[in-house]
Design a protein around this motif. Structure first.
Motif, PDB file in Angstrom:
ATOM      1  N   GLU A 331       0.900  -1.117   0.034  1.00 35.84           N
ATOM      2  CA  GLU A 331       0.027  -0.105   0.149  1.00 35.84           C
ATOM      3  C   GLU A 331       0.968   1.118   0.064  1.00 35.84           C
ATOM      4  OE1 GLU A 331      -2.600  -0.241   3.234  1.00 35.84           O
ATOM      5  OE2 GLU A 331      -3.607  -1.984   2.941  1.00 35.84           O
ATOM      6  N   VAL A 332       0.612   2.256  -0.668  1.00 37.42           N
ATOM      7  CA  VAL A 332       1.191   3.449  -0.899  1.00 37.42           C
ATOM      8  C   VAL A 332       0.308   4.569  -0.628  1.00 37.42           C
ATOM      9  CG1 VAL A 332       2.728   4.920  -2.444  1.00 37.42           C
ATOM     10  CG2 VAL A 332       2.958   2.418  -2.588  1.00 37.42           C
ATOM     11  N   SER A 333       0.919   5.536  -0.074  1.00 35.48           N
ATOM     12  CA  SER A 333       0.215   7.059   0.347  1.00 35.48           C
ATOM     13  C   SER A 333       1.198   8.042   0.439  1.00 35.48           C
ATOM     14  CB  SER A 333      -0.494   6.707   1.596  1.00 35.48           C
ATOM     15  OG  SER A 333       0.070   6.584   2.505  1.00 35.48           O
ATOM     16  N   VAL A 334       0.638   8.993  -0.094  1.00 35.94           N
ATOM     17  CA  VAL A 334       1.376  10.200  -0.172  1.00 35.94           C
ATOM     18  C   VAL A 334       0.479  11.370   0.253  1.00 35.94           C
ATOM     19  CG1 VAL A 334       2.879  11.959  -1.526  1.00 35.94           C
ATOM     20  CG2 VAL A 334       2.841   9.366  -2.273  1.00 35.94           C
ATOM     21  N   VAL A 335       0.796  12.116   1.407  1.00 42.58           N
ATOM     22  CA  VAL A 335      -0.226  13.154   2.185  1.00 42.58           C
ATOM     23  C   VAL A 335       0.782  14.187   2.433  1.00 42.58           C
ATOM     24  CG1 VAL A 335      -1.788  11.257   2.747  1.00 42.58           C
ATOM     25  CG2 VAL A 335      -0.046  12.210   4.473  1.00 42.58           C
TER      26      VAL A 335
END
Length: 428
Positions: A331-335
């Motif tokens: 899973e990848v997230s950029v915030v």
């Protein structure tokens, strides 16, 4: 087992080697005690039986040789005393003299030359005189002369070994000193070259950027009232920027080697290509989910932060593909969180870790992936962490400061005094 391996083992276990030598010396002394050295055709076995005292003294002298390297002088004194006691009992000096000969060799090999001379002469004199006066043979017998010869040979051989060791050590020390000198000279030259290049770059950039700043300020100030002067100032800006680029190209060109590959012409990757990156991993068999991108991220990040975020995701997913196991998912997230951008890569892999949290996404196998990510993030003032997740899998998180990079986009303040001077008299 080869001789080199035996020699290496003995150097690593000196006490065991000395104990083995003591055993060999004991066997030689016991066997020699049963031989009659006065036979018509040489030593004769079976006609002589040593006394219990002689055997006890032989054992005591041989056993003491096991400690010859720890205290050479004490062992020499003990073996010499045992030999004198055996000679005073009227026995032949041939068997018992082996122990002090070995001990004298050890003293000569482990002490200085002056000590070797003093101890060697004393040992030769005492043993030879005792053998001649109290031995079971006439004073002129060859075994008495042999005591003198063997003790002298032991001292000479030990001194030669010590001298050779000193010469080899001196050669090794000079070689190491020369190597350190070469390395220090190379580092000094590299530092001087870096300083020279930095000074050249500073001179080029500072001069031309200052000129561009002044001329741009002039152009902005007189744009409405004096368009011609503004055009002239912009022409100066263009010329100064062209000169700066040419000089930078020339300076940086000095650092390139003739065989260096050409610099890539395609733009640097960034989060705009994130979908293509994830699609490539999916085609390779790694299921990857992307959390909805934060609107602040979609609005665009500074180039350095954008590239670092892309590379962190790329390296983390590569490690998941290699080390997390065949059934792993990511899973990848950029915030955007305040002044920072947080990049997180999670996986549920079961791959082995190296004990430092550098498995799966963390870069298992002892590679340089995690180190490279940390260096890239640290260069921007951020932090990068990787470690196992509760319940299995790994987690990589990079926090990249954006505020610092954003401030680099702001324009330099105009030099008001220089602008007024460039305007000439008559302008208020």
């Amino acid at each position: 087992m080869t001789f080199a391996r035996i020699h290496g083992w003995l150097r690593a276990h000196p006490l065991a080697g000395d104990a083995a030598l003591a055993g060999v010396v004991l066997v030689c002394m016991v066997v020699g005690s049963f031989a009659d050295p006065h036979g018509s055709n040489g030593p004769v076995f079976g006609t002589r039986t040593p006394s219990v005292t002689a055997l006890v003294l032989a054992v005591l002298g041989a056993v003491s040789l096991a400690l010859r390297r720890r205290n050479p002088l004490a062992v020499l004194g003990l073996t010499g005393g045992v030999t004198v006691a055996d000679l005073l009992a009227g026995n032949s000096p041939a068997p018992i003299a082996i122990a002090p000969v070995v001990a004298l060799y050890t003293v000569a090999a482990h002490t200085d030359r002056a000590t070797t001379y003093r101890v060697g002469i004393t040992t030769m004199g005492v043993l030879t005189a005792t053998a001649m006066c109290f031995g079971d043979a006439p004073w002129y017998a060859q075994e008495n002369v042999a005591v003198l010869a063997w003790t002298g040979l032991a001292a000479t051989a030990g001194d030669a070994v010590r001298s050779r060791r000193a010469i080899v050590e001196s050669i090794r020390e000079r070689a190491e000193r020369a190597e350190r000198t070469r390395e220090e000279e190379a580092r000094r030259r590299v530092a001087e070259e870096r300083l020279r290049i930095a000074r050249d770059l500073h001179d080029v950039v500072a001069h031309h950027i200052a000129l561009v700043n002044v001329q741009a300020g002039v152009a902005a100030h007189v744009m409405d009232k004096r368009p011609d002067q503004a055009k002239e100032a912009l022409a100066h800006v263009r010329e100064a920027s062209r000169s700066a680029l040419n000089e930078l190209r020339a300076t940086v060109g000095l650092l390139r080697q003739s065989g260096d590959p050409e610099a890539p012409t395609e733009p640097a990757p960034g989060l705009a290509l994130l979908d293509d990156l994830l699609a490539g991993f999916r085609r390779a068999g790694l299921p990857v989910e992307l959390a909805p991108l934060d609107p602040a991220v979609r609005a665009g990040l500074p180039a350095a932060v954008d590239l670092a975020a892309y590379r962190v995701i790329q390296e983390a997913l590569t490690n998941v593909r290699k080390h997390a196991g065949p059934d792993a998912k990511a899973e990848v997230s950029v915030v955007r969180v305040g002044p920072n951008t947080e990049v997180t890569v999670l996986d549920n892999g079961t791959g082995n870790s190296d004990g430092n949290g550098e498995g799966a996404a963390g870069g298992g196998g002892g590679g340089h992936g995690l180190l490279g990510m940390r260096e890239r993030v640290s260069a921007l003032g951020g932090t990068c962490t990787a470690g196992p997740r509760y319940g299995g899998g790994f987690r990589v998180q990079a926090i990249l400061p954006v505020k610092t990079a954003d401030t680099a986009r702001t324009t330099l303040p105009r030099d008001a005094a220089a602008v007024r001077a460039a305007e000439g008299p008559g302008e208020g």
